[in-house]
Scaffold this motif. Structure first.
Motif, PDB file in Angstrom:
ATOM      1  N   ASP A 193      46.490  42.067  54.586  1.00  0.00           N
ATOM      2  CA  ASP A 193      47.981  42.152  54.043  1.00  0.00           C
ATOM      3  C   ASP A 193      48.811  41.341  54.730  1.00  0.00           C
ATOM      4  OD1 ASP A 193      50.762  43.734  53.625  1.00  0.00           O
ATOM      5  OD2 ASP A 193      49.323  44.502  52.133  1.00  0.00           O
ATOM      6  N   GLU A 196      48.217  37.537  53.533  1.00  0.00           N
ATOM      7  CA  GLU A 196      48.570  37.397  52.139  1.00  0.00           C
ATOM      8  C   GLU A 196      49.988  37.064  52.157  1.00  0.00           C
ATOM      9  OE1 GLU A 196      47.145  38.149  49.118  1.00  0.00           O
ATOM     10  OE2 GLU A 196      48.931  37.738  47.946  1.00  0.00           O
ATOM     11  N   ARG A 197      50.727  37.516  53.141  1.00  0.00           N
ATOM     12  CA  ARG A 197      52.034  37.003  53.186  1.00  0.00           C
ATOM     13  C   ARG A 197      52.502  35.888  54.055  1.00  0.00           C
ATOM     14  NH1 ARG A 197      54.606  41.843  54.677  1.00  0.00           N
ATOM     15  NH2 ARG A 197      52.663  42.983  54.514  1.00  0.00           N
ATOM     16  N   ALA A 576      44.774  38.962  37.994  1.00  0.00           N
ATOM     17  CA  ALA A 576      44.603  37.764  37.359  1.00  0.00           C
ATOM     18  C   ALA A 576      43.655  37.788  36.485  1.00  0.00           C
ATOM     19  CB  ALA A 576      44.664  36.865  38.474  1.00  0.00           C
ATOM     20  N   VAL A 583      46.111  31.956  39.501  1.00  0.00           N
ATOM     21  CA  VAL A 583      46.931  33.194  39.961  1.00  0.00           C
ATOM     22  C   VAL A 583      48.264  32.561  40.351  1.00  0.00           C
ATOM     23  CG1 VAL A 583      47.150  34.369  42.089  1.00  0.00           C
ATOM     24  CG2 VAL A 583      44.733  33.815  41.195  1.00  0.00           C
ATOM     25  N   VAL A 586      50.871  33.326  37.191  1.00  0.00           N
ATOM     26  CA  VAL A 586      51.292  34.630  37.041  1.00  0.00           C
ATOM     27  C   VAL A 586      52.158  35.250  38.117  1.00  0.00           C
ATOM     28  CG1 VAL A 586      50.784  36.735  35.849  1.00  0.00           C
ATOM     29  CG2 VAL A 586      49.275  34.562  35.345  1.00  0.00           C
ATOM     30  N   PHE A 587      51.380  35.216  39.306  1.00  0.00           N
ATOM     31  CA  PHE A 587      51.972  35.847  40.701  1.00  0.00           C
ATOM     32  C   PHE A 587      52.335  34.619  41.631  1.00  0.00           C
ATOM     33  CE2 PHE A 587      48.703  38.204  38.674  1.00  0.00           C
ATOM     34  CZ  PHE A 587      49.246  39.434  38.411  1.00  0.00           C
ATOM     35  N   ARG A 588      53.661  34.413  41.464  1.00  0.00           N
ATOM     36  CA  ARG A 588      54.250  33.161  42.048  1.00  0.00           C
ATOM     37  C   ARG A 588      54.009  33.355  43.539  1.00  0.00           C
ATOM     38  NH1 ARG A 588      59.413  33.274  39.554  1.00  0.00           N
ATOM     39  NH2 ARG A 588      58.461  35.214  38.236  1.00  0.00           N
ATOM     40  N   ASN A 589      53.976  34.625  44.099  1.00  0.00           N
ATOM     41  CA  ASN A 589      54.256  34.800  45.635  1.00  0.00           C
ATOM     42  C   ASN A 589      52.910  35.286  46.036  1.00  0.00           C
ATOM     43  OD1 ASN A 589      56.894  35.127  44.960  1.00  0.00           O
ATOM     44  ND2 ASN A 589      56.655  37.380  44.539  1.00  0.00           N
ATOM     45  N   ALA A 590      51.844  35.076  45.402  1.00  0.00           N
ATOM     46  CA  ALA A 590      50.248  35.316  45.890  1.00  0.00           C
ATOM     47  C   ALA A 590      49.905  33.937  46.478  1.00  0.00           C
ATOM     48  CB  ALA A 590      49.410  35.505  44.511  1.00  0.00           C
TER      49      ALA A 590
ATOM     50  N   THR B  48      52.937  42.322  33.044  1.00  0.00           N
ATOM     51  CA  THR B  48      53.626  41.716  34.176  1.00  0.00           C
ATOM     52  C   THR B  48      54.876  41.191  33.698  1.00  0.00           C
ATOM     53  OG1 THR B  48      51.124  41.250  34.991  1.00  0.00           O
ATOM     54  CG2 THR B  48      53.390  39.786  35.852  1.00  0.00           C
ATOM     55  N   GLY B  50      58.093  39.209  35.097  1.00  0.00           N
ATOM     56  CA  GLY B  50      58.452  38.385  36.265  1.00  0.00           C
ATOM     57  C   GLY B  50      57.511  38.539  37.534  1.00  0.00           C
ATOM     58  N   LYS B  69      53.428  43.869  43.433  1.00  0.00           N
ATOM     59  CA  LYS B  69      54.197  42.730  43.198  1.00  0.00           C
ATOM     60  C   LYS B  69      53.200  41.374  43.221  1.00  0.00           C
ATOM     61  CE  LYS B  69      58.536  44.089  42.881  1.00  0.00           C
ATOM     62  NZ  LYS B  69      59.390  43.733  42.106  1.00  0.00           N
ATOM     63  N   SER B  70      51.971  41.462  43.290  1.00  0.00           N
ATOM     64  CA  SER B  70      51.151  40.487  43.672  1.00  0.00           C
ATOM     65  C   SER B  70      49.840  40.576  43.094  1.00  0.00           C
ATOM     66  CB  SER B  70      50.978  40.108  45.197  1.00  0.00           C
ATOM     67  OG  SER B  70      50.292  38.932  45.278  1.00  0.00           O
ATOM     68  N   ASN B  71      48.899  39.647  43.112  1.00  0.00           N
ATOM     69  CA  ASN B  71      47.715  39.690  42.514  1.00  0.00           C
ATOM     70  C   ASN B  71      46.931  40.897  43.028  1.00  0.00           C
ATOM     71  OD1 ASN B  71      45.665  39.107  40.908  1.00  0.00           O
ATOM     72  ND2 ASN B  71      44.956  37.517  42.250  1.00  0.00           N
ATOM     73  N   TYR B 119      48.142  51.223  50.177  1.00  0.00           N
ATOM     74  CA  TYR B 119      46.774  51.090  50.434  1.00  0.00           C
ATOM     75  C   TYR B 119      46.118  52.679  50.212  1.00  0.00           C
ATOM     76  CZ  TYR B 119      46.771  46.406  52.051  1.00  0.00           C
ATOM     77  OH  TYR B 119      46.972  45.168  51.998  1.00  0.00           O
TER      78      TYR B 119
END
Lengths: 712, 441
Positions: A193, A196-197, A576, A583, A586-590, B48, B50, B69-71, B119
């Protein structure tokens, strides 16, 4: 809870003053705090209903936290987590209670308090957690330890810098040696986690660690197994034997009843395959992946959908995986529409010369269903199969004609569009269908179908007896048509004139005049002028250009591009895969995943590398890709010469033109491998217009406010 | 991972809003309500917008929604929503709007426990019931430390699905083999698709920590030649062959097992070995596609006479032993949308026109083996201004048939080993039901 259930009556909007009174009322008789519990329940209900007045009760709720009742505590904590952000100063008052609870002898209370503290986005809470965690990460109770592990990730979400400056991440790392499998899998999930960030955190797992965490897989809960499998994606095999061994060791997970274990395991196996050299072993692994994927089709529709989307993906990377019976993907009448549409796409991709009859029978069945969107897709699929599988073209066309005979407007229109493409693919064959199409002109009201029909009339103007009359009919409403149809009409009229000058001589000047003088659309005007100049400068050359051979079309163009395919395969089972788009689109933050290089990486098998190799040999491939080499060997060769002559001529012509024409040369992104199709700039654009809407899969990623990602 | 779990009723009222991350803001409830619940054009379970993804399932009359909020791992999301439904049903008997409203605090408690920071954590019903109850008796805070430690060990242990101190006076295990047979038959009578998806449900009332071994007439196990590595651990070769001759064997296309089954052992020597949870659970699911025995053959003749009438002649023949009988056989015969009235005659059971479903429903409460019944019917059609061809949806069957498996699967043994060395009684039941049993005409 005092009584089981029956709380529905508390689920109603309440007033702050009344609730406060109920909450604060204390009677000596009420030892179980029944009144308080009911008041708190009402508050929680109002909180759910987004009744923001409840925030006024914050101090009163905090005042109840010290009561030694787990039930009251839990409700107060829920309230705290919800509103702390809005009133950090009041939230502070609850901190001492939580700190005390973290020191409780009961591990469940310790964990609850810690979990709650971690959720509160207030600096003092984060700092308090930070200092408490040092001990709690080493708590004697595994339940507290796993809660502490997740708490590190929570704090990282609140304050990256603070955590990076501390030693918590190192501590988390050392928890991977914990004796309890749940703690290990939780620590891994927390680390992932965090990874990922943050771009500045790297996660690498060496072979011995990978091997160790695989060892504990059977002792983990289904979720723990998923976390461990996800973590394995960070292991980069340095040696092909290691990759194989690890893949073999995780394959038993494919029989797990939880689909997230199955799909995540599939992802890891597919990933490891990139590092395995032995082809025999790869196909053995592929065989193992196949049955579980099909078994997921017995699950709920949402999981089915996911499995099917992933099958679409895996099919393109490892076709062996889905070598089984195409019939498992046949639609059930009651399947939800999103399942049906994806099955249809799979059927299309799996169709071969061998099973085409079966497939066509099935698709014809779908084409009579109720859902218009699905019916259209089925009709399109039949037409595209004609293009994909040449020997089956006749059968496909027969099926289409059968459908046209139903006279259902949207079926006829859809069939018209695909038949046009069939003409593109097999010029000068199957012309007998034209007359049948002409019988249904009246039912065409959609621009795409109209444009397709007009194209056919123009292309075969010399063979359709009354082509001029038909065009004239369409021209009647020229001014009101959308640009797509206007462009088609313009080109078709020019084609008519070139092929039958006497019939076209009245129409052409009229249309050219409309196109150049009475329109506001620059594309239409430019094209009009282009034709005008061509026809007035050199009619012979104009004929060569306008009636020249068109580049071959294929049904392959809807495959994913190699880079996307490679990336998607590292994301099997994720959201995705539903969109089958890169990816980060669609998921800009990924955080992007890439295949890491290593000596074991089998580079020559990667889609991107294969594509690059092919690109190098592009010229030869282009030459070999002409339509049906056996039938028209010689004439084709001359055709090709004509084409290249036309291309040269056009290139020369365009070079002499203004720069505003140069823009047209760029639209080579039409799946033809960047071939120099600018010769028919008008045509090329036309083709792009027509090919795009019929992409058989690839849902449109929502642009605009609605952003509906569903297949249209 | 998951940022929040939301539950809505059909009207779009938010019944539960549990956020696990700061990015799950309250206004997302409105977004979901507007974009999904009140938007008939949405047909996908995943949307989805945004940076926010809503994944939802519908159960009874509620929407269960996960916000991410993510993939995120989509399979995990849907599995955890499914688990939530299962938990709800186990706690409240059913999981619908009424149950959620009546127990909303308990639902919040469950959500607090089964998901941490998005989780999924321990979701085993038995363990959760040790400390989250609808009665609230145990949550009084007076629980002893030992008790709590036991719970935490259980929740994080390798055998999280089973409590250690279970005692039964009579040790029993019930095994239900339930097969859903799926059929798709073309108008011409060819089988387009026939397969079986089976599940084995076990109800274990066994003391202590029983080690169970479970054997099926699995071809891979019974035919040693086809077993790639490691010999079968049970019986000698001759014995296995004899059984195979007697019972026949089944090729299982694929199996999926409950968390409790040791998957490594199954992959290596095809032995199903496990310590069962207490009470009822789904031990395994399997799929079979070879030699599927179809319990019913249907012969349908449907003629559209002009534009005013459709004539039906449907014959259904049972294809199982004459001693067996199927119950609750329901045959649904589709009629055109513009059907005005119908007449039907049957040689057995009752037939009735259900205009709301555009079906003639023919019910036969008891259908014995090796028999054949016929329905003759006629539907008169009303005139329509626009003539659209009738889509002729397939005819479908529902039934249940005891002591019969379409795949031919049999349970060969269930062995229980336990320290206490007690004797145990095992019961096996077989049932075949119609999955999607469709015949085109």
């Amino acid at each position: 809870m005092a009584a089981s259930g029956g709380d529905a009556k508390l689920f109603a909007r309440g007033k702050v003053a009344e609730l406060r009174q109920e909450l604060l009322s204390s009677s000596k008789k009420d030892k179980n705090h029944t009144a308080k519990k009911i008041a708190l329940k009402k508050i929680v209900a109002n909180m759910t209903m987004a009744n923001n007045d409840m925030i006024a009760l914050f101090p009163d709720v905090v005042a109840q936290m010290h009561i030694q009742s787990l039930e009251i505590k839990k409700m107060c904590f829920l309230y705290l987590v919800n509103y702390a952000r809005m009133k950090p100063d009041i939230a502070m008052k609850a901190l001492p209670v939580l700190k005390t609870d973290v020191g409780d002898t009961n591990p469940l209370i310790r964990a609850l308090a810690l979990r709650t503290m971690g959720y509160v986005h207030v600096r003092e809470y984060v700092e308090a957690c930070l200092s408490l965690l040092r001990n709690l990460l080493r708590d004697p109770d595994p339940y507290v330890r796993k809660t502490a592990a997740f708490c590190v990730a929570k704090l990282y979400d609140h304050d990256k810098a603070l955590i990076e400056a501390s030693d918590l991440i190192d501590k988390l790392n050392s928890m991977l040696k914990d004796e309890n499998p749940t703690v290990v899998s939780s620590a891994l999930a927390a680390l992932l986690d965090i990874w990922e960030r943050s771009e500045n955190i790297k996660l690498t797992i060496d072979y011995s660690s990978a091997s160790k965490i695989v060892q504990i897989l059977p002792d983990c809960s289904e979720w723990g197994q998923t976390y461990i499998l996800e973590a394995l994606m960070s292991y980069v095999p340095g040696d092909t034997a290691e990759a194989l061994l690890l893949a073999e060791r995780i394959t038993p997970r494919l029989s797990h009843s939880n689909s997230s274990v199955v799909l995540t395991c599939t992802r890891v196996v597919l990933y490891l395959m990139n590092y395995i050299a032995d082809e025999v072993q790869i196909s053995s692994l592929c065989r193992k992946l196949s049955p579980p994927l099909v078994t997921l089709l017995a699950k709920g529709p949402e999981i089915q959908y996911l499995a099917l989307r992933n099958a679409l993906l895996i099919l393109q990377r490892r076709p062996e995986v889905l070598r089984n019976d195409i019939r498992v993907f046949f639609c059930k009448y009651n399947d939800p529409i999103y399942v049906k549409v994806t099955k249809l796409e799979l059927i299309f991709m799996l169709a071969t010369e061998r099973n085409i009859r079966e497939v066509l029978t099935e698709l014809r069945e779908y084409a009579t269903e109720i859902d218009v969107h699905f019916v259209r897709k089925s009709v399109r699929a039949i037409g595209k199969l004609a293009i994909k599988i040449e020997p089956a073209a006749r059968d496909c066309i027969d099926s289409l004609l059968e459908l046209v005979a139903t006279k259902v407007s949207y079926i006829v229109q859809e069939a018209t569009v695909v038949i046009k493409n069939i003409f593109r693919k097999y010029p000068n064959r199957y012309e007998s269908i034209i007359s049948i199409l002409c019988q249904n002109l009246d039912s065409l009201d959609e621009p795409e179908a109209k444009a397709a029909m007009i194209w056919v009339i123009g292309e075969y103007a010399d063979r359709i007896e009354n082509s001029d009359e038909l065009l004239d009919d369409f021209l009647y409403s020229f001014a009101d048509e959308p640009v797509e149809v206007q462009l088609a009409l313009l080109t078709a009229t020019v084609k008519l004139f070139i092929q039958r000058p006497t019939k076209g001589q009245e129409l052409v000047p009229k249309v050219l005049k409309w196109a150049t003088e009475e329109t506001d659309n620059p594309d239409l005007r430019d094209r009009g002028y282009m034709y005008w100049r061509m026809l007035s400068t050199d009619p012979e050359l104009a004929k060569k250009i306008v009636m020249g051979n068109k580049p071959a079309i294929s049904a392959e163009s809807e495959k994913l591009d190699p880079a996307t395919l490679e990336e998607m395969c590292l994301n099997v089972g994720t959201l995705a895969t539903v969109y089958l788009k890169p990816v980060q689109q669609v998921f800009r933050n990924a955080r992007a995943r890439k295949l890491a290089d290593s000596p074991a990486l089998q580079k020559h098998t990667l889609p991107t590398v294969v594509a690059m190799e092919q690109h190098k040999h592009l010229p030869s491939i282009l030459n070999g890709a002409g339509p049906s080499p056996s039938v028209q060997g010689e004439s084709e060769a001359t055709n090709r010469q004509n084409l290249s002559a036309a291309v040269d001529a056009a290139d020369a012509y365009f070079q002499s033109l203004d720069t505003n024409m140069a823009g047209m040369a760029i639209n080579g992104d039409d799946g033809f491998g960047g071939s120099p199709t600018t010769a028919q700039a008008g045509e090329t654009q036309y083709v792009v217009n027509q090919n795009n809407p019929q992409q058989i899969y690839q849902p449109q990623v929502g642009s605009g406010a609605n952003g509906d990602l569903l297949l249209l | 991972m998951i940022s929040g779990i939301l539950i809505f009723n059909q009207k779009g009222e938010n019944l539960i809003f549990r956020s696990y991350r700061q990015d799950c803001r309250p206004r997302l409830a409105d977004v979901f309500r507007i974009q999904v619940i009140s938007n008939p054009a949405v047909r996908s379970p995943i949307l989805t917008l945004g940076s926010t993804t809503f994944s939802h399932v519908k159960h009874e009359n509620i929407y269960l929604v996960a916000v991410t909020k993510s993939n995120a791992n989509a399979a995990l999301i849907f599995e955890v929503l499914g688990k939530l439904v299962a938990l709800g049903r186990s706690y409240f008997g059913k999981f619908d709007e009424e149950a959620v409203k009546d127990n909303f605090v308990c639902v919040y408690e469950l959500l607090e426990e089964i998901i941490d920071f998005g989780y999924p954590q321990n979701t085993e019903t038995d363990t959760l019931k040790m400390y989250i109850t609808t009665e609230g008796v145990h949550s009084s805070g007076t629980r002893s430390i030992e008790d709590s430690s036991r719970i935490t060990m259980q929740a994080t242990g390798a055998l999280s699905w089973r409590k250690p101190d279970i005692r039964y006076r009579k040790n029993e295990a019930f095994v239900d083999v339930i097969e859903d047979v799926n059929l798709l038959m073309s108008a011409g009578g060819t089988v387009l698709r026939a397969d079986v998806s089976g599940q084995i449900i076990m109800r274990a009332y066994l003391s202590g920590m029983p080690d169970c071994k479970f054997g099926l007439n699995d071809r891979l196990l019974l035919d040693p030649a086809s077993l790639a590595q490691g010999g079968p651990a049970v019986g000698n070769t001759a014995g296995a062959k004899a059984t195979k001759a007697a019972a026949g064997s089944v090729t299982l296309e694929d199996c999926q097992f409950h968390q409790c089954v040791q998957l490594g052992k199954f992959q290596n020597d095809r032995i199903i070995s496990f310590v069962p949870p207490d009470g009822e659970f789904e031990l395994m699911r399997y799929r079979a596609t070879e030699n599927v025995n179809l319990p019913f053959k249907v012969h349908a003749i449907v003629n559209e006479v002009g534009r005013s009438k459709v004539e039906y002649s449907i014959a259904v023949k049972s294809n199982y032993g004459s001693k067996l009988f199927a119950t609750n056989v329901v045959i649904r015969v589709p009629t055109p949308l513009n059907t005005a009235k119908t007449t039907e005659r049957v040689s057995q059971g009752k037939a009735r026109y259900e205009p709301e479903h555009n079906n003639i429903v023919w019910k036969i409460p008891r259908f014995s083996g090796q028999s054949e019944f016929v329905l003759s019917a006629e539907a008169s059609l009303s005139a329509m201004t626009t003539q659209k061809a009738w889509s002729r949806p397939p005819l479908s069957l529902a039934f249940s048939l005891l002591m019969f498996t379409s795949s031919g699967l049999l349970v060969r043994y269930l062995k229980v080993f336990e320290k206490g060395n007690y004797g145990s009684v095992k019961w096996v039941r077989y049932m075949t039901r119609a999955g999607s049993y469709e015949i085109r005409f």
